[in-house]
Write an enzyme that holds these catalytic residues in place. Structure first.
Site, short mmCIF file in Angstrom:
data_model
loop_
_atom_site.label_atom_id
_atom_site.label_comp_id
_atom_site.label_asym_id
_atom_site.label_seq_id
_atom_site.Cartn_x
_atom_site.Cartn_y
_atom_site.Cartn_z
N GLU A 103 -1.15 -8.68 5.01
CA GLU A 103 -1.06 -8.85 6.47
C GLU A 103 -2.45 -8.78 7.12
O GLU A 103 -2.61 -9.16 8.27
CB GLU A 103 -0.12 -7.79 7.07
CG GLU A 103 -0.69 -6.39 7.24
CD GLU A 103 -0.74 -5.57 5.96
OE1 GLU A 103 -0.52 -6.13 4.87
OE2 GLU A 103 -1.01 -4.36 6.06
N HIS A 122 -3.48 -5.62 1.08
CA HIS A 122 -2.81 -5.82 2.37
C HIS A 122 -2.78 -7.30 2.75
O HIS A 122 -3.68 -7.77 3.45
CB HIS A 122 -3.57 -5.07 3.48
CG HIS A 122 -3.38 -3.59 3.43
ND1 HIS A 122 -2.34 -2.96 4.06
CD2 HIS A 122 -4.11 -2.62 2.83
CE1 HIS A 122 -2.43 -1.65 3.84
NE2 HIS A 122 -3.49 -1.42 3.10
N CYS A 175 0.84 -1.21 0.00
CA CYS A 175 0.00 0.00 0.00
C CYS A 175 0.88 1.26 0.00
O CYS A 175 1.54 1.54 -0.97
CB CYS A 175 -0.98 -0.06 1.17
SG CYS A 175 -2.34 1.11 1.03
#
Lengths: 229, 82
Positions: A206, A204, A87
């Protein structure tokens, strides 16, 4: 074991999520690195996390790229070690020239925060080797400036070298206008450099690495990195 | 010496913000508007420096930071007082 560092810029806000996944979910030695740090040679992989470094002033990533740590990241990449920018991290990588192209304001002008589907275009990279070709991953995005742009020559180069690693698709893996959440050129969601050791993506991973979060597809990207050793 | 720097997206780059403004102008009745590009305006106070040096410096600032030349173009004016 891979030694990870998660760089913290003023305004990073996904740094702890990345740290958590790497350290606690994957059990890898992981350290935060403040953006003023110049010495990162002990790490195998540097993570530039999401967020709003320097308040996105001027352009996203434009100020962060001049942080002292970025010189070290540049050298780290030149040595062939791994860098992943997620990002805002992707935006910093394009601003710093470590990845080609740029990220523009979303075509809708809206900040988009939701799960999307991305299709793996190429598994020949340290970031996608644990995925399979054309596999569709469900990973969230959260950005206002994620519309990937590159000029014609750069795009041709990206294709020629198989640098496009993930594209936005629908859940079946089909490229449709509706499944492109931000107006990215050719639905590009993530690219690597020619040497394939620097990867930037808007989604993302994560945030999709534990069952409790609704998807574990993102962890495949981090597991791919571990496969390196 | 003071500089006024104008940064806009290249013509080859879509400007959704400009498009949105154009639509809003049309809604106001300005249907004749053919296009709108939204950009940035930056003022830089260079202190006491001669004009050619100022130009050199501003150009470097634009290339390195003020504009991203992958997507943007820039122009500037330099005056003793702005």
């Amino acid at each position: 074991m891979m030694r990870f560092s998660v760089v913290v810029f003023p305004g990073s806000n996904c740094d702890h999520d990345c740290y958590h996944v790497l350290k606690h979910v994957l059990g890898q030695p992981t350290e935060f690195v403040w953006h003023k740090e110049r010495e990162i040679s002990k790490f195998d992989c540097v993570v530039l996390p999401g967020g709003f470094s320097y308040g996105d002033y001027l352009r996203t990533g434009a100020i962060a790229r001049f942080s002292p740590v970025m010189e070290a990241v540049q050298k780290h990449a030149e040595r062939g070690k791994l860098v992943i920018g997620i990002c805002n991290g992707f935006q910093i990588l394009t601003e710093s020239g470590l990845l080609p192209g740029a990220l523009l304001r979303n075509a809708s002008l809206q900040f988009v925060c939701r799960f999307v589907h991305v299709r793996v275009e190429n598994t020949d990279s340290p970031f996608t080797r644990k995925t399979s070709k054309s596999e569709v991953l469900e990973i969230p995005i959260a950005h206002g400036e994620g519309s990937y742009f590159a000029d014609d020559d750069t795009l041709a180069e990206l294709k020629k070298n198989d640098q496009i690693l993930v594209r936005y698709t629908d859940r079946r893996g089909l490229l449709t206008p509706e499944s492109n959440p931000n107006g990215s050129l050719e639905s590009i969601a993530g690219i690597c450099n020619k040497r394939r050791n620097v990867f930037g993506l808007m989604p993302h991973p994560e945030r999709a690495s534990e069952r409790e979060l609704g998807s574990v597809d993102g962890i495949k990207i981090f597991k791919s990195i571990l496969e390196m050793n | 010496m003071k500089a006024k720097v104008y940064v806009t997206l290249k013509q080859s780059v879509l400007d959704p913000q400009g498009k949105a403004v154009q639509h809003a102008l049309a809604a106001l009745g300005f249907n004749e508007v053919q296009g709108v590009r939204v950009g940035k305006y930056i003022e830089v106070d260079l202190g006491a420096v001669d004009k050619s040096k100022a130009e050199q410096k501003i150009k470097t600032m634009c290339e390195k930071l003020l504009a991203n030349t992958v997507i943007e173009e820039y122009r500037f004016e330099i005056n003793n007082s702005c």
